[in-house]
Design a protein around this motif. Structure first.
Motif, short mmCIF file in Angstrom:
data_model
loop_
_atom_site.label_atom_id
_atom_site.label_comp_id
_atom_site.label_asym_id
_atom_site.label_seq_id
_atom_site.Cartn_x
_atom_site.Cartn_y
_atom_site.Cartn_z
N ALA B 242 0.84 -1.21 0.00
CA ALA B 242 0.00 0.00 0.00
C ALA B 242 0.87 1.25 0.00
O ALA B 242 1.89 1.31 0.68
CB ALA B 242 -0.90 0.00 1.23
N ARG B 246 -3.08 5.97 -1.55
CA ARG B 246 -3.74 4.83 -2.20
C ARG B 246 -3.91 5.02 -3.71
O ARG B 246 -5.04 4.99 -4.23
CB ARG B 246 -5.10 4.57 -1.57
CG ARG B 246 -5.01 4.08 -0.14
CD ARG B 246 -6.37 3.75 0.42
NE ARG B 246 -6.19 2.79 1.50
CZ ARG B 246 -6.32 1.48 1.36
NH1 ARG B 246 -6.61 0.97 0.20
NH2 ARG B 246 -6.14 0.68 2.38
N ARG B 248 -4.10 4.12 -7.52
CA ARG B 248 -4.46 2.87 -8.19
C ARG B 248 -3.65 2.74 -9.46
O ARG B 248 -3.66 3.65 -10.29
CB ARG B 248 -5.94 2.89 -8.53
CG ARG B 248 -6.84 2.96 -7.32
CD ARG B 248 -8.26 3.05 -7.79
NE ARG B 248 -8.56 1.94 -8.70
CZ ARG B 248 -9.65 1.21 -8.60
NH1 ARG B 248 -10.51 1.44 -7.67
NH2 ARG B 248 -9.86 0.23 -9.45
N TYR B 283 5.95 5.62 -8.60
CA TYR B 283 4.96 6.15 -7.68
C TYR B 283 5.18 7.67 -7.63
O TYR B 283 6.28 8.13 -7.29
CB TYR B 283 5.16 5.51 -6.31
CG TYR B 283 4.41 6.18 -5.17
CD1 TYR B 283 3.09 6.57 -5.30
CD2 TYR B 283 5.03 6.38 -3.95
CE1 TYR B 283 2.41 7.17 -4.27
CE2 TYR B 283 4.37 6.97 -2.89
CZ TYR B 283 3.05 7.37 -3.06
OH TYR B 283 2.39 7.96 -2.02
N GLU B 702 -1.76 4.42 7.30
CA GLU B 702 -3.16 4.09 7.39
C GLU B 702 -3.59 4.14 8.85
O GLU B 702 -4.72 4.45 9.18
CB GLU B 702 -3.41 2.68 6.85
CG GLU B 702 -3.10 2.52 5.39
CD GLU B 702 -4.10 3.24 4.52
OE1 GLU B 702 -5.06 3.79 5.05
OE2 GLU B 702 -3.90 3.28 3.31
#
Lengths: 250, 727
Positions: B242, B246, B248, B283, B702
């Protein structure tokens, strides 16, 4: 023995008995009054003073108890006084260090030298002066560091305990540390009989370069207070220095 | 006759429209699926040169060369906020309509209003462009969708369909389109006729995304599928861990198209795979770019000068366009910049289109990237808004074997400007890292020293990490700081709590001395909390003698009122019958048979949960793993008349939590009652940050939520459950 005398003696006994019983009861009590502190100090009961201190007292009582415990100058008090050098109130630490400095032992000097690291400038300054009073030669390196770190009172200790090499350290602080504090250090150097004349004359010579009213006053003060031998070269230097400094000022 | 034929044709079209999607179309029929060509459609006029398409704040759509120079064309598109590059076409969106532009010169080809629906996406197949709208976001809006196929030759409608379902963004195929609907179905429709020729229906998963790869169409939800010989075939894929924000790797076909300002530039971009799912990717988080390998490990990291608007994976590198219209080409091997295009003009939204040329490999003798320095640069970036990614960099940094890393982490930790989120990550990283514990101890060993010029350590920052790391060896250092007058009074309470959390028994004597010394002193008049906390520790963990000494202090008139009141309160609480303490497991061997069962109250329930902290922790950890956004649940417990558990209900029900808590509470003995059934409810506010790092199944970002983190930093230290009960 007249009945009056007998009555008076009985009353005295009663007073003594009452006082003793109250004192013994108070000895176990957590709280102390200023009067009890004074009584314990008068009796030289350092252990009782220490007990009261360690059980925690209001500010005024703590301050008084520390002063009185210090005044007893009992080596056994070092541990308790040392503990109070870590107190949160700076005034308590100040009293504790002052008390420790009166013990005049190597251990006490080590404790006071630690006070140079304190967060409070007042405590640091007091410790520096205390080390000078204690003639704690072993603390000299820390005094030198303290002076360079901004504890001007350390100059007095350096003047009192330092060698000819330390004079240079004082010179190095000229213009950085307060002049009055440095002059206190020079004063101590000039007073000392174990310091070579050449070093003292060098001090005068260096201070002439600084000049100023406070330096002139310092020279005049030395001329008044120092015990010079006849035809002392130092006296001549000082007299010349006064003329030079005052002439420069005019 | 001709009239009849025309009538029949119209009727046929209307009937077809009414029936679409045809309920008679079979799901997953191999013969149908086998007829479909699942490969990429051919596009003759596809752009061959790379370019940057953008929407400017001034309401223009522009095309910029990825090399030097100004815009190649500029077309007014007032109110536009997003665009899609589609071969030789550009689909520009505004609140009212879709505008189709020619990508080569910017000329307007077609405009189509939204008609109250939400635009979902567009696709091309040959000379046909398919536009799809669906139900807007309104809660009670009817489920309806509109499909419109336009000829790219004359821009007339080839066919139109409406359906009572929510359709997603379509994908072009060779000779047709795939239209996803209701997250369960994929309809393959002919490009020319709009007739449904095959249908796929999800069975074990949903169909949430579609992706055209060199090997043909891929689609799926959590899993990835393709169609091979008329059969649905699952493909193995290695998921990245993760990532903050988040992102996708494959956007949902049903996602609302956000405006450029709304859409955070957070992207996960996979490199094209060779079918084995071993490729790495990138990322992107606002201004940061991380190169990830197939396992998700970071290979290099870069900080860009401005926020990224769009990024696209090209051969041997990543192409990035930022909000100022600058284009950066980052080599995949080491992240060095192959070439930069200077800023052109501010862009609200951007797309890199055309075929991206292979980036030159750069200097082969170039030293490998210093990942430690790069991650440190990200972690040190002063932008507090980007804290999640900075914290991610910290976590990656902590994973490096370099011995210097522990020092880096500690230096970061001690920076007062480090945001709380990053600091939390640093705390976890330091405690988990082999050298980190030593570094924490070293930092704690530092004291204020005027001569040495050292400052007291930042205890407020260090303590949570020390408690979290359960650094018992730090207890004496903590006590030394407690006694140090240089320690700010504001830190003393935390010190007491932390020291007692690490070694409660060994702190009793020093704390008793501390309380005694300052009980009558004015030092704590404005902040008595440290003394009160110390008294509490002594009461809880000291022996009777220690408690007696405290009581004696409370009796003294010199003791400050705040402390005296606190001690008296502690004493009263100790004397009160501990009803709730009886709520212990009936099956536990330590429970005496004579024990009285507890009345069911919220307090008793809270205590019963507290007595089973580890079991409850497991339940809640699992629940937060299932539903990361779960912050609070409401627990309802219902007893039968005989005190036996009748029902445990959890709302919202995150799946297994209800069963798990039922199992935990099943063996609690409750008092019988004459009332037929008793019910009590209890709110549990989850604060997963209190979980020890190694125990938390969640990534820390998280697990951390700002308010809970700030308010509950030391709750774990107080050995309380890490969740909070609410009446």
């Amino acid at each position: 023995m007249t009945p009056h005398m007998r009555m008076a003696i009985n009353r005295l006994w009663l007073v003594v008995f009452y006082t003793l019983s109250v004192c013994s009861a108070r000895a176990d009590s957590l709280d102390a009054t200023p009067e009890e502190i004074e009584t314990a100090a008068a009796q030289g009961d350092h252990a009782q003073l220490a007990r009261w201190l360690l059980t925690g007292q209001p500010d005024a009582v703590t301050d008084l108890a520390l002063e009185r415990l210090a005044s007893l100058k009992r080596p056994e008090s070092l541990e308790v006084l040392s503990q109070f050098t870590r107190h949160r109130r700076a005034t308590v630490r100040l009293r504790a260090y002052t008390g420790v400095s009166q013990l005049r032992s190597k251990e006490a000097a080590a404790v006071v030298a630690h006070g140079l690291r304190d967060a409070s400038p007042r405590v640091r300054g007091a410790c520096a002066l205390a080390l000078a009073r204690m003639e704690a030669t072993q603390a000299l390196p820390w005094l030198v560091v303290a002076l360079s770190q901004g504890v001007p009172q350390a100059a007095t200790g350096i003047g009192k305990l330092g060698t000819a090499q330390h004079v240079e350290r004082l010179h190095a602080e000229l213009g950085r540390a307060p002049l009055s504090a440095l002059l206190a250090g020079y004063r101590e150097f000039l007073k000392r009989a174990d310091l070579e004349l050449a070093v003292k004359r060098a001090i005068v010579g260096r201070l002439v370069e600084v000049a100023g009213p406070s330096v002139e006053a310092f020279f005049r003060e030395q001329l008044r207070t120092l015990a010079f031998e006849k035809d002392s070269k130092l006296r001549g230097d000082l007299q010349r220095a006064v003329r030079q400094v005052s002439g420069a000022g005019a | 006759m001709r009239a009849v034929g025309l009538g029949l044709a119209v009727c046929l079209a209307a009937c077809t429209a009414a029936r679409w999607p045809d309920p008679q179309t079979p799901d997953n029929r191999p013969a149908d699926l086998q007829r479909v060509d699942w490969s990429r459609p051919e596009q003759k006029e596809a752009l061959t040169t790379a370019g940057l398409l953008g929407v400017t704040p001034g309401g223009e759509t522009i095309r910029i060369s990825t090399g030097a120079g100004g815009p190649q064309w500029r077309t007014p598109t007032p109110g536009a906020w997003d665009l899609i590059g589609l071969g030789g076409l550009v689909i520009v969106l505004d609140d009212a309509q879709v505008t189709v532009l020619n990508a080569a010169d910017g000329s307007v080809r077609h405009r189509e209003p939204h008609r109250g629906l939400r635009f979902m996406g567009a696709a091309r197949s040959g000379q046909t462009l398919l536009l799809v709208w669906s139900t807007p976001d309104a809660p009670q809006a009817p489920r309806t969708s509109r499909l419109m196929a336009l000829s790219t030759l004359d821009w007339r409608a080839r066919w139109q369909r409406s359906m009572r379902a929510v359709a997603g963004a379509p994908q072009g195929l060779s000779g047709g389109f795939v239209v996803p609907w209701d997250r369960q179905n994929l309809s393959v429709v002919g490009a020319d006729t709009g007739r449904e020729v095959a249908r796929l229906r999800a069975q074990a998963d949903v169909f949430d995304w579609l992706e055209m790869t060199s090997g043909g169409l891929r689609f799926g939800g959590k899993q990835r599928f393709r169609v091979e010989k008329g059969q649905l075939v699952g493909e193995a894929q290695r998921a990245w861990p993760a990532l903050p924000g988040r992102p996708r790797p494959r956007p949902s076909a049903y996602a609302r198209r956000a405006t450029g300002r709304e859409r955070p530039p957070i992207m996960a971009l996979r490199e094209p795979t060779d079918g084995r799912g071993t490729a790495g990717g990138y990322y992107v988080y606002y201004r940061y770019v991380f190169r990830l390998d197939a396992t998700g490990a970071v290979r290099w990291a870069r900080v860009l000068p401005r926020r990224v608007r769009t990024a696209r994976v090209g051969p041997a590198g990543l192409w990035v366009a930022d909000e100022a219209g600058a284009v950066h080409r980052l080599r995949a091997s080491d992240g060095t910049v192959a070439e930069d295009r200077a800023p052109a003009e501010p862009l609200l939204a951007a797309r890199l289109v055309g075929s991206l040329p292979r980036l030159d490999p750069g200097d082969p003798d170039h030293p490998p990237p210093d990942l430690r320095a790069q991650l440190l640069q990200v972690a040190l970036d002063p932008d507090a808004q980007l804290s999640p990614a900075r914290a991610y960099a910290v976590q990656q940094l902590a994973g490096l074997p370099d011995a210097q890393v522990a020092t880096d982490l500690l230096a970061l930790f001690e920076l007062r400007s480090t945001p709380a989120l990053v600091r939390d990550a640093l705390g976890s990283a330091l405690s988990a890292r082999p050298g980190g514990r030593r570094a924490l101890l070293d930092a704690l060993s530092r004291r204020f020293d005027f001569l040495e010029g050292t400052e007291a350590p930042p205890l407020g920052l260090l303590l949570p990490a020390i408690v979290q790391a359960e650094l018992e060896e730090a207890t004496q250092l903590l006590l030394a700081h407690l006694q140090d007058p240089a320690t700010p009074v504001a830190q003393l309470h935390a010190l007491v709590v932390a020291a007692s959390a690490l070694q409660p028994e060994s702190t009793v004597t020093p704390l008793l001395q501390f309380v005694r010394l300052y009980r009558a002193d004015s030092s704590f008049d404005s902040r008595p909390a440290p003394l009160v906390a110390a008294a509490q520790v002594i009461f809880e963990h000291g022996d009777d003698k220690a408690r007696d000494q405290l009581r004696e202090l409370a009796r003294s008139s010199a003791t400050r009122p705040a402390l005296r009141t606190a001690i008296e309160g502690l004493q009263r609480r100790r004397q009160e019958p501990a009803v709730v303490a009886d709520a212990v497991p009936a099956t536990a061997t330590a429970v005496p048979s004579s024990e009285r069962s507890a009345e069911l109250t919220s307090d008793a329930l809270a205590h019963a949960l507290g007595a089973r902290a580890e079991q409850v922790r497991g339940c809640l950890s699992q629940a937060t793993e299932e539903r990361p956004n779960l912050t609070r649940v409401r627990l309802l417990v219902r007893l039968r008349k005989d005190g036996a558990l009748q029902r445990v209900q959890v709302r919202p029900d995150p799946g297994t939590l209800q069963d798990c808590l039922t199992a935990v509470l099943r063996d609690v003995r409750w008092a019988a009652s004459s009332t037929p059934a008793r019910t009590v409810t209890l709110g549990l506010r989850l604060d997963p940050v209190q979980l020890p790092a190694q125990a938390s199944p969640l990534p820390w970002w998280e697990a951390v939520s700002g308010r809970a983190r700030r308010s509950a930093r030391y709750r774990a230290a107080r050995a309380q459950p890490w969740w909070h009960t609410e009446p």
